[in-house]
Write a protein that holds these residues in place. Structure first.
Motif, PDB file in Angstrom:
ATOM      1  N   ALA A 164       0.823  -1.315   0.090  1.00 14.88           N
ATOM      2  CA  ALA A 164      -0.098   0.127   0.024  1.00 14.88           C
ATOM      3  C   ALA A 164       0.828   1.116   0.272  1.00 14.88           C
ATOM      4  N   VAL A 165       2.104   1.267   0.529  1.00 12.63           N
ATOM      5  CA  VAL A 165       3.044   2.416   0.500  1.00 12.63           C
ATOM      6  C   VAL A 165       3.954   2.693  -0.464  1.00 12.63           C
ATOM      7  N   SER A 166       4.374   1.354  -1.233  1.00 11.95           N
ATOM      8  CA  SER A 166       5.116   1.045  -2.071  1.00 11.95           C
ATOM      9  C   SER A 166       4.957   0.308  -3.108  1.00 11.95           C
ATOM     10  N   THR A 167       5.406   0.662  -4.513  1.00 11.60           N
ATOM     11  CA  THR A 167       5.171   0.030  -5.776  1.00 11.60           C
ATOM     12  C   THR A 167       6.326  -0.915  -6.060  1.00 11.60           C
ATOM     13  N   ASN A 168       7.576  -1.083  -5.208  1.00 13.61           N
ATOM     14  CA  ASN A 168       8.471  -1.684  -5.523  1.00 13.61           C
ATOM     15  C   ASN A 168       8.195  -3.287  -4.919  1.00 13.61           C
ATOM     16  N   PRO A 169       8.156  -4.201  -5.711  1.00 12.30           N
ATOM     17  CA  PRO A 169       7.838  -5.517  -5.313  1.00 12.30           C
ATOM     18  C   PRO A 169       8.720  -6.260  -4.698  1.00 12.30           C
ATOM     19  N   LEU A 170       9.983  -5.746  -4.880  1.00 13.11           N
ATOM     20  CA  LEU A 170      11.142  -6.327  -4.073  1.00 13.11           C
ATOM     21  C   LEU A 170      11.322  -6.070  -2.651  1.00 13.11           C
ATOM     22  N   ILE A 171      10.613  -5.081  -2.217  1.00 16.21           N
ATOM     23  CA  ILE A 171      10.920  -4.819  -0.757  1.00 16.21           C
ATOM     24  C   ILE A 171      10.118  -5.686   0.089  1.00 16.21           C
ATOM     25  N   GLN A 172       8.992  -6.210  -0.401  1.00 20.20           N
ATOM     26  CA  GLN A 172       7.997  -6.986   0.321  1.00 20.20           C
ATOM     27  C   GLN A 172       8.784  -8.410   0.800  1.00 20.20           C
ATOM     28  N   PRO A 173       9.385  -9.099  -0.111  1.00 15.75           N
ATOM     29  CA  PRO A 173       9.983 -10.555   0.153  1.00 15.75           C
ATOM     30  C   PRO A 173      11.031 -10.315   1.102  1.00 15.75           C
ATOM     31  N   LEU A 174      11.788  -8.981   0.987  1.00 17.24           N
ATOM     32  CA  LEU A 174      13.105  -8.875   1.686  1.00 17.24           C
ATOM     33  C   LEU A 174      12.567  -8.594   3.364  1.00 17.24           C
ATOM     34  N   CYS A 175      11.366  -7.849   3.330  1.00 17.43           N
ATOM     35  CA  CYS A 175      11.196  -7.434   4.765  1.00 17.43           C
ATOM     36  C   CYS A 175      10.581  -8.529   5.578  1.00 17.43           C
ATOM     37  N   PHE A 178      13.033 -10.907   6.428  1.00 20.75           N
ATOM     38  CA  PHE A 178      13.740 -10.383   7.619  1.00 20.75           C
ATOM     39  C   PHE A 178      12.900 -10.603   9.053  1.00 20.75           C
ATOM     40  N   VAL A 179      11.853 -10.647   8.947  1.00 21.07           N
ATOM     41  CA  VAL A 179      10.956 -10.748  10.026  1.00 21.07           C
ATOM     42  C   VAL A 179      10.972 -12.443  10.640  1.00 21.07           C
ATOM     43  N   ALA A 180      10.890 -13.271   9.470  1.00 23.94           N
ATOM     44  CA  ALA A 180      11.227 -14.683   9.558  1.00 23.94           C
ATOM     45  C   ALA A 180      12.592 -14.896  10.415  1.00 23.94           C
ATOM     46  N   GLY A 181      13.576 -14.207   9.788  1.00 23.46           N
ATOM     47  CA  GLY A 181      15.075 -14.319  10.598  1.00 23.46           C
ATOM     48  C   GLY A 181      15.137 -13.715  11.997  1.00 23.46           C
ATOM     49  N   VAL A 182      14.236 -12.835  12.156  1.00 29.84           N
ATOM     50  CA  VAL A 182      14.186 -12.018  13.564  1.00 29.84           C
ATOM     51  C   VAL A 182      13.556 -13.133  14.438  1.00 29.84           C
ATOM     52  N   VAL A 183      12.564 -13.457  14.003  1.00 27.92           N
ATOM     53  CA  VAL A 183      11.733 -14.638  14.940  1.00 27.92           C
ATOM     54  C   VAL A 183      12.301 -15.882  15.216  1.00 27.92           C
ATOM     55  N   CYS A 243      17.032 -14.808   1.044  1.00 28.23           N
ATOM     56  CA  CYS A 243      18.003 -15.114   1.608  1.00 28.23           C
ATOM     57  C   CYS A 243      18.548 -14.109   2.426  1.00 28.23           C
ATOM     58  N   ALA A 244      18.993 -13.099   1.928  1.00 32.51           N
ATOM     59  CA  ALA A 244      19.451 -11.900   2.407  1.00 32.51           C
ATOM     60  C   ALA A 244      18.573 -11.480   3.500  1.00 32.51           C
ATOM     61  N   GLY A 245      17.389 -11.393   3.495  1.00 27.44           N
ATOM     62  CA  GLY A 245      16.413 -10.757   4.505  1.00 27.44           C
ATOM     63  C   GLY A 245      16.719 -11.709   5.733  1.00 27.44           C
ATOM     64  N   VAL A 246      16.576 -13.216   5.558  1.00 32.53           N
ATOM     65  CA  VAL A 246      16.548 -14.118   6.692  1.00 32.53           C
ATOM     66  C   VAL A 246      17.793 -13.855   7.336  1.00 32.53           C
ATOM     67  N   LEU A 247      18.994 -13.751   6.560  1.00 37.14           N
ATOM     68  CA  LEU A 247      20.402 -13.675   7.275  1.00 37.14           C
ATOM     69  C   LEU A 247      20.532 -12.393   7.936  1.00 37.14           C
ATOM     70  N   LEU A 248      20.074 -11.380   7.515  1.00 37.23           N
ATOM     71  CA  LEU A 248      19.928 -10.070   7.943  1.00 37.23           C
ATOM     72  C   LEU A 248      19.239 -10.148   9.516  1.00 37.23           C
ATOM     73  N   GLY A 249      18.211 -10.814   9.383  1.00 37.83           N
ATOM     74  CA  GLY A 249      17.299 -10.985  10.633  1.00 37.83           C
ATOM     75  C   GLY A 249      18.066 -11.606  11.729  1.00 37.83           C
ATOM     76  N   PHE A 250      18.859 -12.745  11.447  1.00 38.69           N
ATOM     77  CA  PHE A 250      19.557 -13.195  12.377  1.00 38.69           C
ATOM     78  C   PHE A 250      20.907 -12.422  12.915  1.00 38.69           C
ATOM     79  N   ALA A 251      21.375 -11.454  11.798  1.00 33.51           N
ATOM     80  CA  ALA A 251      22.587 -10.804  12.345  1.00 33.51           C
ATOM     81  C   ALA A 251      21.909  -9.817  13.225  1.00 33.51           C
ATOM     82  N   ALA A 252      20.744  -9.413  13.172  1.00 34.16           N
ATOM     83  CA  ALA A 252      20.226  -8.347  13.894  1.00 34.16           C
ATOM     84  C   ALA A 252      20.008  -8.569  15.452  1.00 34.16           C
ATOM     85  N   VAL A 253      19.745  -9.778  15.399  1.00 30.35           N
ATOM     86  CA  VAL A 253      19.574 -10.447  17.011  1.00 30.35           C
ATOM     87  C   VAL A 253      20.919 -11.025  17.469  1.00 30.35           C
TER      88      VAL A 253
END
Length: 422
Positions: A164-175, A178-183, A243-253
């Protein structure tokens, strides 16, 4: 039915309507070949003989024998079965003289504005699909499944908000990844689950762009050398971002993502039920109407039973089992997709989603991260595991692609030969 359109104004309107129909089909997941056939058929019904030339980023619709054409921007970024079905219904109504030519464009515009699956349904089925994949890959404890479902649900809500806030379809899977990695990382840090890797992987598996892979492979098989690689490149970028999103999630924690052990086999009945739930979830992602969901669910459960039998009873490799199962799915789905006017790639992928080698793919990514962190001191077994997981994922994807598109190509070849002989 009109066979010519001599009036310039009517010709321009007919060309615009044809281009609109082609654009809606192309951008919402219909195969390129079916998009071209449907648009040219609509053009003839409107009194034009047109050629449709699809490229990544634009569609060209030209009137044969004239320099008149229309170029419209079009990127095949999404998959929406409901809109494809509605657009094809409008085309059929025009071709069968059930809808006037003047009413065609407004009807197509309305079809293109159909809403996707509601946010509650989208979120619920994202959680259900991810948890079902967890069951298939051996995460049978309640805590792990609840974590997987919660992670996927949060990711689904984030995807809807980002759309709803961005037309870039690549942001959605990345974010969402990232949530999956953090959890998963938080679950590992607080020792909430022993299947931390599956808690990370399963919500990411529902993000894999299967229809784009299949459509790209079909375009390559039809020697659409500009469009096919572009589709596959788009799918590859999405996978890399996951892959980058889940790895970033682990790195953030501050937790390392470990390589998971081989999936534990589950009983056949549980495997089939979980596969059916996964199929239902992906049908929802692709906005499939409720009344059509039972078909891919039944096909998907049957295909997974065949795969389970080949691996567990016959001892075949996962790639061989995927090839046989997907070939059976392709044989069943191809005529049904054409009859129901549904995008083949989305319908077929929904039925076989649980076979996607996300486990091996993400394991290879986790191994690469470990390899970089350990450097020269990395054990040889780690490098061997990366190569094995990567090769297995590649072979399964190739087997699934060939198994699904080969019946499709043969069916279209047979159909065109039969039509020419009549």
């Amino acid at each position: 039915m009109e066979t010519s359109c001599p009036d310039p104004l009517r010709r321009e309107a007919a060309l615009k309507t044809t281009a609109l129909a082609a654009t809606l089909l192309f951008t919402h997941g219909q195969t390129t070949e079916r998009t071209v056939i449907a648009a040219e058929r609509l053009g003839r019904a409107l009194g034009l003989t047109v050629r449709v030339l699809p490229y990544w980023g634009e569609l060209t619709v030209e009137i044969e024998g004239t320099p008149i054409s229309q170029i419209v921007p079009a990127k095949p970024l999404g998959v929406d079965m409901g809109r494809v079905l509605a657009v094809t219904t409008v085309i059929d109504q025009v071709c069968n003289d059930k809808l006037s030519h003047d009413a065609a464009e407004p009807a197509l515009i309305s079809a293109g504005r159909l809403p996707p699956a509601s946010t509650p349904r989208f979120t619920l089925f994202a959680a259900l699909g991810a948890a079902s994949l967890g069951v298939i890959f051996g995460a049978l404890d309640t805590t792990s499944l609840l974590l997987i479902a919660a992670s996927a649900a949060i990711g689904a809500l984030m995807r809807r908000w980002l759309s709803a806030v961005s037309t870039n379809p690549l942001i959605q899977p990345l974010c969402a990844a990232f949530v999956a990695g953090v959890v998963a990382a938080a679950a590992g840090r607080f020792q909430l689950s022993e299947a931390t890797t599956l808690v990370a992987f399963c919500p990411c598996m529902v993000l894999v762009p299967g229809p784009h892979i299949l459509n790209g492979a079909i375009d390559l098989a039809r020697t659409r050398m500009a469009l096919g690689p572009a589709r596959l490149a788009y799918a590859a970028v999405i996978v890399l971002l996951i892959c980058a999103g889940v790895l970033l999630g682990f790195a953030a924690v501050g937790v390392d993502l470990a390589v998971a052990n081989s999936a534990r086999p589950v009983p056949l009945v549980i495997d089939m039920v979980a596969a059916g739930c996964a199929v239902a979830s992906f049908g929802t992602f692709f906005s499939m109407p409720w009344r059509l969901l039972p078909f891919p669910i039944v096909v998907g459960m049957f295909a997974h039973a065949v795969r389970w039998t080949l691996i567990s009873a016959a001892g075949t490799s996962p790639a061989t089992a995927a090839l046989v199962s997907c070939m059976l799915v392709g044989i069943v789905v191809t005529p049904v997709a054409d009859r129901l006017h549904l995008p083949f790639a989305a319908l077929a992928f929904s039925a076989v989603v649980s076979m996607m080698p996300g486990f091996f793919l993400f394991n290879a990514a986790a191994g690469l991260v470990q390899l970089v962190s350990l450097g020269p001191g990395a054990p040889p077994m780690l490098l061997t595991g990366i190569a094995a997981n990567g090769a297995t994922a590649f072979l399964i994807v190739m087997a699934m692609t060939v198994g699904l598109i080969l019946p499709r190509m043969l069916f279209e070849r047979f159909s065109s030969t039969r039509e020419q002989s009549q």
